[in-house]
Design an enzyme around this catalytic site. Structure first.
Site, PDB file in Angstrom:
ATOM      1  N   SER A  10       0.843  -1.189   0.000  1.00 53.14           N
ATOM      2  CA  SER A  10       0.000   0.000   0.000  1.00 53.14           C
ATOM      3  C   SER A  10       0.883   1.245   0.000  1.00 53.14           C
ATOM      4  CB  SER A  10      -0.895  -0.024   1.248  1.00 53.14           C
ATOM      5  OG  SER A  10      -1.412   1.261   1.455  1.00 53.14           O
TER       6      SER A  10
ATOM      7  N   VAL B 297       8.831   1.980   6.233  1.00 57.15           N
ATOM      8  CA  VAL B 297       9.439   2.556   7.435  1.00 57.15           C
ATOM      9  C   VAL B 297      10.443   3.656   7.046  1.00 57.15           C
ATOM     10  CG1 VAL B 297      11.310   0.873   7.664  1.00 57.15           C
ATOM     11  CG2 VAL B 297      10.429   1.982   9.703  1.00 57.15           C
TER      12      VAL B 297
ATOM     13  N   VAL C 240      13.654   4.030   6.855  1.00 53.57           N
ATOM     14  CA  VAL C 240      14.990   4.205   7.412  1.00 53.57           C
ATOM     15  C   VAL C 240      15.758   2.904   7.171  1.00 53.57           C
ATOM     16  CG1 VAL C 240      14.687   5.958   9.183  1.00 53.57           C
ATOM     17  CG2 VAL C 240      14.004   3.616   9.656  1.00 53.57           C
TER      18      VAL C 240
ATOM     19  N   LYS D 152      31.249   1.231   2.383  1.00 51.91           N
ATOM     20  CA  LYS D 152      31.381   1.207   3.844  1.00 51.91           C
ATOM     21  C   LYS D 152      32.448   0.175   4.219  1.00 51.91           C
ATOM     22  CE  LYS D 152      28.615  -0.283   7.862  1.00 51.91           C
ATOM     23  NZ  LYS D 152      27.267  -0.703   8.302  1.00 51.91           N
TER      24      LYS D 152
ATOM     25  N   TYR E 142      28.917 -13.636  14.982  1.00 50.77           N
ATOM     26  CA  TYR E 142      30.073 -12.797  14.647  1.00 50.77           C
ATOM     27  C   TYR E 142      31.358 -13.592  14.815  1.00 50.77           C
ATOM     28  CZ  TYR E 142      27.227  -8.728  13.977  1.00 50.77           C
ATOM     29  OH  TYR E 142      26.318  -7.847  13.454  1.00 50.77           O
TER      30      TYR E 142
HETATM   31  C1  LIG Z   1      15.699   3.538  13.243  1.00 49.15           C
HETATM   32  C2  LIG Z   1      15.998   2.400  12.312  1.00 49.15           C
HETATM   33  C3  LIG Z   1      17.233   2.332  11.678  1.00 49.15           C
HETATM   34  C4  LIG Z   1      17.535   1.265  10.845  1.00 49.15           C
HETATM   35  N1  LIG Z   1      18.766   1.168  10.281  1.00 49.15           N
HETATM   36  C5  LIG Z   1      19.090   0.076   9.574  1.00 49.15           C
HETATM   37  C6  LIG Z   1      20.366  -0.083   8.993  1.00 49.15           C
HETATM   38  O1  LIG Z   1      21.223   0.785   9.076  1.00 49.15           O
HETATM   39  N2  LIG Z   1      20.627  -1.221   8.312  1.00 49.15           N
HETATM   40  C7  LIG Z   1      19.706  -2.206   8.169  1.00 49.15           C
HETATM   41  O2  LIG Z   1      20.019  -3.245   7.591  1.00 49.15           O
HETATM   42  N3  LIG Z   1      18.468  -2.056   8.641  1.00 49.15           N
HETATM   43  C8  LIG Z   1      18.130  -0.964   9.336  1.00 49.15           C
HETATM   44  N4  LIG Z   1      16.869  -0.827   9.818  1.00 49.15           N
HETATM   45  C9  LIG Z   1      15.875  -1.838   9.485  1.00 49.15           C
HETATM   46  C10 LIG Z   1      15.326  -1.589   8.105  1.00 49.15           C
HETATM   47  O3  LIG Z   1      14.756  -0.304   8.029  1.00 49.15           O
HETATM   48  C11 LIG Z   1      14.252  -2.613   7.776  1.00 49.15           C
HETATM   49  O4  LIG Z   1      14.684  -3.890   8.126  1.00 49.15           O
HETATM   50  C12 LIG Z   1      13.972  -2.615   6.304  1.00 49.15           C
HETATM   51  O5  LIG Z   1      13.656  -1.323   5.869  1.00 49.15           O
HETATM   52  C13 LIG Z   1      12.849  -3.546   5.963  1.00 49.15           C
HETATM   53  O6  LIG Z   1      11.632  -3.048   6.387  1.00 49.15           O
HETATM   54  P1  LIG Z   1      10.352  -3.866   5.978  1.00 49.15           P
HETATM   55  O7  LIG Z   1      10.301  -4.005   4.514  1.00 49.15           O
HETATM   56  O8  LIG Z   1      10.291  -5.106   6.793  1.00 49.15           O
HETATM   57  O9  LIG Z   1       9.162  -2.926   6.515  1.00 49.15           O
HETATM   58  P2  LIG Z   1       8.576  -1.568   5.907  1.00 49.15           P
HETATM   59  O10 LIG Z   1       9.587  -0.766   5.218  1.00 49.15           O
HETATM   60  O11 LIG Z   1       7.808  -0.938   7.014  1.00 49.15           O
HETATM   61  O12 LIG Z   1       7.542  -2.071   4.797  1.00 49.15           O
HETATM   62  C14 LIG Z   1       6.280  -2.580   5.145  1.00 49.15           C
HETATM   63  C15 LIG Z   1       5.459  -2.711   3.879  1.00 49.15           C
HETATM   64  O13 LIG Z   1       4.219  -3.317   4.208  1.00 49.15           O
HETATM   65  C16 LIG Z   1       3.191  -2.578   3.606  1.00 49.15           C
HETATM   66  N5  LIG Z   1       1.948  -2.744   4.361  1.00 49.15           N
HETATM   67  C17 LIG Z   1       1.757  -2.633   5.705  1.00 49.15           C
HETATM   68  N6  LIG Z   1       0.447  -2.822   5.982  1.00 49.15           N
HETATM   69  C18 LIG Z   1      -0.163  -3.071   4.807  1.00 49.15           C
HETATM   70  C19 LIG Z   1      -1.506  -3.338   4.441  1.00 49.15           C
HETATM   71  N7  LIG Z   1      -2.505  -3.380   5.332  1.00 49.15           N
HETATM   72  N8  LIG Z   1      -1.781  -3.524   3.138  1.00 49.15           N
HETATM   73  C20 LIG Z   1      -0.807  -3.475   2.191  1.00 49.15           C
HETATM   74  N9  LIG Z   1       0.482  -3.237   2.480  1.00 49.15           N
HETATM   75  C21 LIG Z   1       0.772  -3.032   3.769  1.00 49.15           C
HETATM   76  C22 LIG Z   1       3.699  -1.145   3.603  1.00 49.15           C
HETATM   77  O14 LIG Z   1       3.015  -0.365   2.678  1.00 49.15           O
HETATM   78  C23 LIG Z   1       5.140  -1.380   3.224  1.00 49.15           C
HETATM   79  O15 LIG Z   1       5.232  -1.506   1.818  1.00 49.15           O
HETATM   80  C24 LIG Z   1      16.550   0.260  10.617  1.00 49.15           C
HETATM   81  C25 LIG Z   1      15.290   0.376  11.204  1.00 49.15           C
HETATM   82  C26 LIG Z   1      15.008   1.416  12.053  1.00 49.15           C
HETATM   83  C27 LIG Z   1      13.643   1.488  12.681  1.00 49.15           C
END
Ligand SMILES: Cc1cc2nc3c(=O)[nH]c(=O)nc-3n(C[C@H](O)[C@H](O)[C@H](O)COP(=O)(O)OP(=O)(O)OC[C@H]3O[C@@H](n4cnc5c(N)ncnc54)[C@H](O)[C@@H]3O)c2cc1C
Length: 504
Positions: free
Chosen positions: A37, A43, A45, A76, A454
């Site tokens: 969506s 997220v 970041v 990096k 590690y």
């Molecule tokens: C502060 C912070 C710093 C970080 N730094 C690092 C880093 O340096 N290195 C690293 O490897 N990782 C890092 N991470 C982790 C990294 O951001 C995530 O692991 C990565 O972005 C994967 O996120 P995701 O795809 O699981 O979730 P998200 O990016 O949240 O994606 C979720 C997806 O699900 C969809 N979705 C949710 N609900 C619905 C619904 N009802 N219907 C349809 N779609 C839906 C959303 O639209 C989105 O497309 C960090 C995280 C945080 C919080």
């Protein structure tokens, strides 16, 4: 059972990385649909990786000069940790991505650490022993120009990148590999009588069925936690940080314009600087800095943290608004339930101190692909999958927690509490006991090798880098300091041959 259709729910880094890997493997055999969506978004970041991301792009046959410029990515060589120790001589250290070229440096480092643990007055800070540290210190790229003019990898390396752009890049790639993309919101999850997932109901496009589902819905964990009720195991009692403020900043000058080869002309290290209530990351991208402050909400609130971050960054962050993010650290009890696996934030989250999450995403997906190929959807495959993913996450928890247990700041109640935490895994307790005693640390590392994620060098760097030593009681002979000095000079000379970058 032969899979015919996989539905991935979620289009963040986890969703698109999984889509790419699965489509690369199964294109033409298994139909893959990804629903996300854009109204909910990602997220947004997560800008640092480990060297494992190199393998990811190699698997997809995507060269660096294709994806790096598209994602504002830089190289990096490792992570610098300033401010974690109040011990004299250990104010900062570098955790390098080391390579075979570092073998003699590593051996000397282990020897010097041993001598210091036995009471000799050596100061084995990892920076002096590893090529990556010297390269990053000079702000150079991890490639050396050889005498014949060729360019070779000088140290292992990972990347910094813009996470939005990475998601977008992978989306286009996955679509080229045949992944069907639907932009719609999942409003309901229908389960089968047997308790698996039958389909997801979309707001606009109706029912979307599949015979296997991948939950990439981020912190929501719509399928695994909500629909299938897989328990979540918190590790808040071990890793207390549960929030972050992310805030980009400008470079002092526009580097991108000055560079014909942008990704090779920026700082090549992540900085993870200890702060009064946690730590702050600084990540160099080609267009800006990515910054953030990870902290524990029990000790400070968002306003306080944002103010500290803005003060630290100065006017360079004036044009940017901050993002506030909260989480509960931990993981699912298991990551494959019935006909569904979780990948990404839906399977859990560990703070980004060593940037472990993309590696966990990649491993989880690759492990599923590998086990499905060898064992299908059998109980054996499921059991092996859950065991290995948990082992990876738990090993990461140990390494992350060790950073706090051996920190020696005492400026706030936060630091005193995290240092004195008695809750830890038996493996971590055993490692720390061995390091602090005269026991052979290497034997304990070997004994625990199945549980540790590690490698030896990383454990040594963490413990020595933070100055986890008693005060020296014996003077080392002058000759004992010489090998380190030689290595330092050798690495500095080698780093001079690395491709030029401009410091931050
Ligand atoms: C502060 C912070 C710093 C970080 N730094 C690092 C880093 O340096 N290195 C690293 O490897 N990782 C890092 N991470 C982790 C990294 O951001 C995530 O692991 C990565 O972005 C994967 O996120 P995701 O795809 O699981 O979730 P998200 O990016 O949240 O994606 C979720 C997806 O699900 C969809 N979705 C949710 N609900 C619905 C619904 N009802 N219907 C349809 N779609 C839906 C959303 O639209 C989105 O497309 C960090 C995280 C945080 C919080």
């Amino acid at each position: 059972m032969q899979l015919k259709k996989i539905v991935i729910v979620g289009g963040g880094a986890a969703g698109w990385m999984s889509a790419c890997l699965m489509a690369q493997q199964w294109r033409g055999d298994i139909a893959i649909t990804l629903v996300e969506s854009s109204a909910i978004g990602t997220v947004g970041v997560g800008e640092g990786s480990t060297p494992f991301l190199r393998d990811f792009f190699q698997t997809l046959n995507i060269p660096e000069d294709e994806w790096m410029p598209a994602c504002n990515a830089t190289y990096k060589c490792g992570i610098r940790f300033p401010g974690w120790s109040s011990r004299e001589d250990f104010a900062s250290y570098f955790h390098p991505f080391n390579t075979e070229l570092d073998q003699s440096g590593a051996i000397q480092f282990f020897k010097d650490c041993y001598a210091r643990r036995m009471g000799y007055d050596l100061t084995p800070v990892p920076d002096d022993y590893f090529a990556a540290s010297a390269i990053a210190k000079m702000g150079r790229a991890p490639f050396a120009r050889m005498s014949d003019g060729s360019v070779q990898v000088a140290t292992d390396y990972g990347y910094h990148f813009d996470s939005h752009l990475l998601g977008e890049f992978l989306k286009q790639h996955a679509k080229r590999l045949g992944v069907v993309h639907i932009d719609d919101k999942v409003v309901d999850v229908k389960c089968t009588e047997a308790g698996g997932i039958d389909s997801v109901q979309l707001a606009q496009s109706g029912r979307l069925a599949g015979d296997f589902f991948v939950d990439c819905t981020g912190f929501k964990s719509l399928l695994m936690r909500e629909a299938l009720a897989v328990p979540f195991i918190s590790c808040q009692d071990r890793l207390s940080n549960n929030a972050a403020v992310a805030l980009p900043a400008r470079y002092a000058e526009d580097k991108a314009q000055k560079s014909a080869q942008p990704q090779a002309r920026f700082p090549t290290e992540t900085i993870a600087q200890a702060m009064p209530y946690g730590w702050m990351w600084r990540i160099p991208l080609t267009q800006r800095w990515g910054n953030g402050y990870v902290f524990d909400r029990n000790y400070a609130d968002f306003d306080q943290i944002e103010a500290q971050l803005r003060e630290q960054l100065g006017s360079a962050c004036d044009d940017f608004s901050a993002r506030r993010i909260m989480w509960e650290p931990g993981r699912l009890q298991h990551h494959w339930e019935k006909n569904c696996i979780a990948i990404g934030l839906s399977q859990g989250f560990l703070e980004p101190l060593e940037a472990p999450m993309l590696r966990i995403i990649q491993f989880t997906c690759e492990r599923f692909v590998e086990l499905y190929q060898s064992d299908g959807l059998s109980g054996r495959a499921q059991q092996r999958f859950n065991q290995s993913v948990n082992q990876l996450i738990d090993g990461n928890i140990d390494y992350l927690q060790a950073h706090y247990l051996v920190s020696s700041r005492t400026d706030t109640a936060y630091w005193k509490t995290v240092q004195n935490n008695q809750v830890m895994s038996p493996e971590l307790a055993r490692l720390l006991r061995a390091w602090r005693s005269k026991e052979s640390f290497d034997s304990v590392l070997s004994e625990l090798s199945d549980a540790l994620v590690y490698h030896k060098t990383s454990w040594y760097c963490l413990l020595a880098g933070k100055g986890e030593f008693n005060l020296p009681t014996k003077q080392a002979p002058a000759s004992a300091h010489a090998p380190k000095q030689r290595l330092k000079e050798y690495n500095a000379k080698g780093a001079q041959n690395c491709l030029l970058t401009e410091g931050g």
